[in-house]
Design a protein around this motif. Structure first.
Motif, PDB file in Angstrom:
ATOM      1  N   UNK A   1       0.835  -1.205   0.000  1.00 50.26           N
ATOM      2  CA  UNK A   1       0.000   0.000   0.000  1.00 50.26           C
ATOM      3  C   UNK A   1       0.865   1.249   0.000  1.00 50.26           C
ATOM      4  N   UNK A   2       1.932   1.231   0.793  1.00 45.87           N
ATOM      5  CA  UNK A   2       2.827   2.396   0.843  1.00 45.87           C
ATOM      6  C   UNK A   2       3.455   2.654  -0.517  1.00 45.87           C
ATOM      7  N   UNK A   3       3.851   1.606  -1.200  1.00 44.65           N
ATOM      8  CA  UNK A   3       4.440   1.768  -2.527  1.00 44.65           C
ATOM      9  C   UNK A   3       3.419   2.326  -3.509  1.00 44.65           C
ATOM     10  N   UNK A   4       2.194   1.813  -3.432  1.00 46.34           N
ATOM     11  CA  UNK A   4       1.155   2.297  -4.339  1.00 46.34           C
ATOM     12  C   UNK A   4       0.859   3.771  -4.097  1.00 46.34           C
ATOM     13  N   UNK A   5       0.812   4.151  -2.848  1.00 41.76           N
ATOM     14  CA  UNK A   5       0.534   5.553  -2.545  1.00 41.76           C
ATOM     15  C   UNK A   5       1.642   6.479  -3.034  1.00 41.76           C
ATOM     16  N   UNK A   6       2.850   5.923  -3.182  1.00 43.47           N
ATOM     17  CA  UNK A   6       3.956   6.707  -3.757  1.00 43.47           C
ATOM     18  C   UNK A   6       3.922   6.689  -5.281  1.00 43.47           C
ATOM     19  N   UNK A   7       2.940   5.985  -5.832  1.00 43.92           N
ATOM     20  CA  UNK A   7       2.825   5.909  -7.285  1.00 43.92           C
ATOM     21  C   UNK A   7       3.680   4.830  -7.903  1.00 43.92           C
ATOM     22  N   UNK A   8       4.142   3.845  -7.098  1.00 48.52           N
ATOM     23  CA  UNK A   8       4.990   2.769  -7.595  1.00 48.52           C
ATOM     24  C   UNK A   8       4.164   1.504  -7.757  1.00 48.52           C
ATOM     25  N   UNK A   9       4.218   0.908  -8.912  1.00 50.29           N
ATOM     26  CA  UNK A   9       3.531  -0.367  -9.122  1.00 50.29           C
ATOM     27  C   UNK A   9       4.386  -1.491  -8.557  1.00 50.29           C
TER      28      UNK A   9
END
Length: 452
Positions: free
Chosen positions: A36-44
């Protein structure tokens, strides 16, 4: 329409992003805090062509990500379950993640009816059991996915069909409406029919691929051009040209698992199946046929191009490389392998340091340090030509475009030997021969008789 999608794995993430593109408001629920943290940073967290652009376009606008179920359900009319259902030793899918999700939904029941869409691949009878567990206030709909890794976004917007299995016509219409704007036939049916459509489709593809590889083996033994044979077969409209490309055997997260699950389903119903077990045996045999084309490998350096089960993904689940490379090492070869995306996931799978779930794959950023935990004799490199340089033979296992574009003269210069085993038939045999290479394809290895 406000939608919740449970599971930010391969299927869930692709589904959520594509639904946003269709104009829906989506909240993506995921229990993995790091993901989730990665997604929120815009990282797939997965590699899929085109997915990064969709996520960046919609994150923070039409697409939200959360670890909180109540937040995901806030205002949602539909929840789409995209949780993992990995295979067990018996072939039965592990449905524990789905049952946990449904239990949480029942405990957090709210006013008004919620449509629960099961997109996860599940055995026939699962949606009926889900409806019984949830009870009143919920309408369960089966909506299996048919996404191919590497082309998932295209497949979402250009499907061959959209399957909707439901007991309530209103719920079926609601789910079909999610895909408004997509030009594809909608098959509305019952729960068990929808579930079986998914299993039967993938099982048929597995059978077709095994048949294709066996025809190619016969062509090799006869000195015939197997690709010409299969092209002629595919011109029959009853058969069609798709999935008639011989190779190292099918792999990935879907075909092996779904074929095994269909066999398990049949056993539970006391239905004897003969064709599906034969397809599985033929697929295992195909790996041995590819190995045999290399001849004796003891003491030799073998270059391997391709670790992913197919091009366009970093997924190595059931990849031919996971069986063929350990076999090469066991026979005394030294292996130097390359893949543009799957080096990290291959190392994790081979060393047992990573677990992949259905619909998801480990992140593809970074590569383990050379030799870190890998079997003796295996080296993973980040340059395809470094793998080929000084090798006694080259084995091509994945159909990446950069491999197909490699000049035969450059291959001959890089290799110490002259043998190329092309398990994906990327190269022209005559061009390879002109470059001074001994070429062995699959169905294009004229007169090759593998050991019995």
């Amino acid at each position: 329409m406000p939608i919740a999608v449970a599971g930010a794995g391969y299927v869930g993430l692709t589904t959520a992003a594509c639904l946003c593109e269709l104009g829906h408001q989506v909240t993506l629920l995921e229990i993995d805090v790091e993901r989730v943290a990665r997604l929120k940073r815009g990282e797939s967290p997965i590699f899929e062509p085109g997915l990064d652009a969709l996520l960046q376009r919609h994150l923070g606008r039409a697409l939200k990500v959360t670890t909180d179920l109540s937040e995901a359900l806030d205002g949602a009319e539909v929840l789409i379950a995209c949780v993992g259902t990995p295979p067990t030793a018996s072939g039965a899918p592990n449905l524990s993640a789905l049952w946990r999700l449904l239990g949480d939904l029942r405990r957090q029941r709210r006013s008004g009816e919620l449509t629960v869409v099961v997109k996860s691949t599940v055995p026939p009878g699962t949606n009926r059991r889900a409806q019984q567990r949830l009870g009143a206030g919920f309408a369960v709909v089966s909506n299996p996915e048919f996404l191919r890794e590497g082309t998932a976004i295209h497949d979402f917007f250009h499907p061959d069909r959209i399957v909707v299995g439901a007991a309530q016509p209103a719920a079926a219409r609601q789910v079909a409406a999610l895909y408004r704007g997509i030009d594809a036939p909608v098959v509305v049916t019952g729960w068990e029919e929808a579930e079986l459509i998914k299993y039967a489709s993938n099982a048929f593809l597995a059978v077709k691929l095994s048949f294709t590889n066996e025809v190619a083996a016969v062509a090799d033994s006869l000195g015939a051009d197997g690709l010409t044979v299969l092209r002629g077969v595919g011109l029959d409209r009853r058969i069609g040209p798709h999935f008639l490309a011989p190779g190292p055997g099918y792999g990935g997260s879907c075909l092996p698992k779904d074929l095994a699950a269909l066999r398990w389903t049949a056993r539970r119903r006391r239905v004897r199946l003969d064709l599906l077990p034969a397809a599985e045996r033929a697929n295992r045999r195909q790996r041995q046929r590819v190995l045999a084309k290399l001849g004796p490998v003891a003491g030799k350096r073998i270059a391997v191009w391709g670790l992913a089960f197919k091009a366009g993904t970093d997924d190595v689940r059931e990849s031919p490389a996971l069986e063929i490379i350990p076999a090469l090492l066991a026979h005394g070869a030294r292996v130097v392998a390359h893949d543009p995306e799957a080096r990290r996931t291959f190392a994790a799978a081979l060393t047992g340091t990573g677990v992949q779930r259905e619909g998801s794959a480990p992140a593809s950023t970074g590569v383990p340090a050379p030799g870190a935990g890998l079997p003796d004799g295996l080296t993973l490199v980040d340059d395809m030509w470094e793998a080929a340089r000084g090798a006694d033979a080259l084995l091509v296992l994945t159909e990446w475009p950069e491999y197909a574009a490699a000049p035969p003269e450059a291959i001959r210069t890089a290799l110490a030997g002259d043998l190329v085993v092309d398990a994906r038939n990327l190269f022209d045999p005559e061009v390879m021969a002109t470059a001074g290479l001994r070429y062995r394809g699959v169905g294009r290895d004229r007169g090759f008789h593998p050991p019995a």
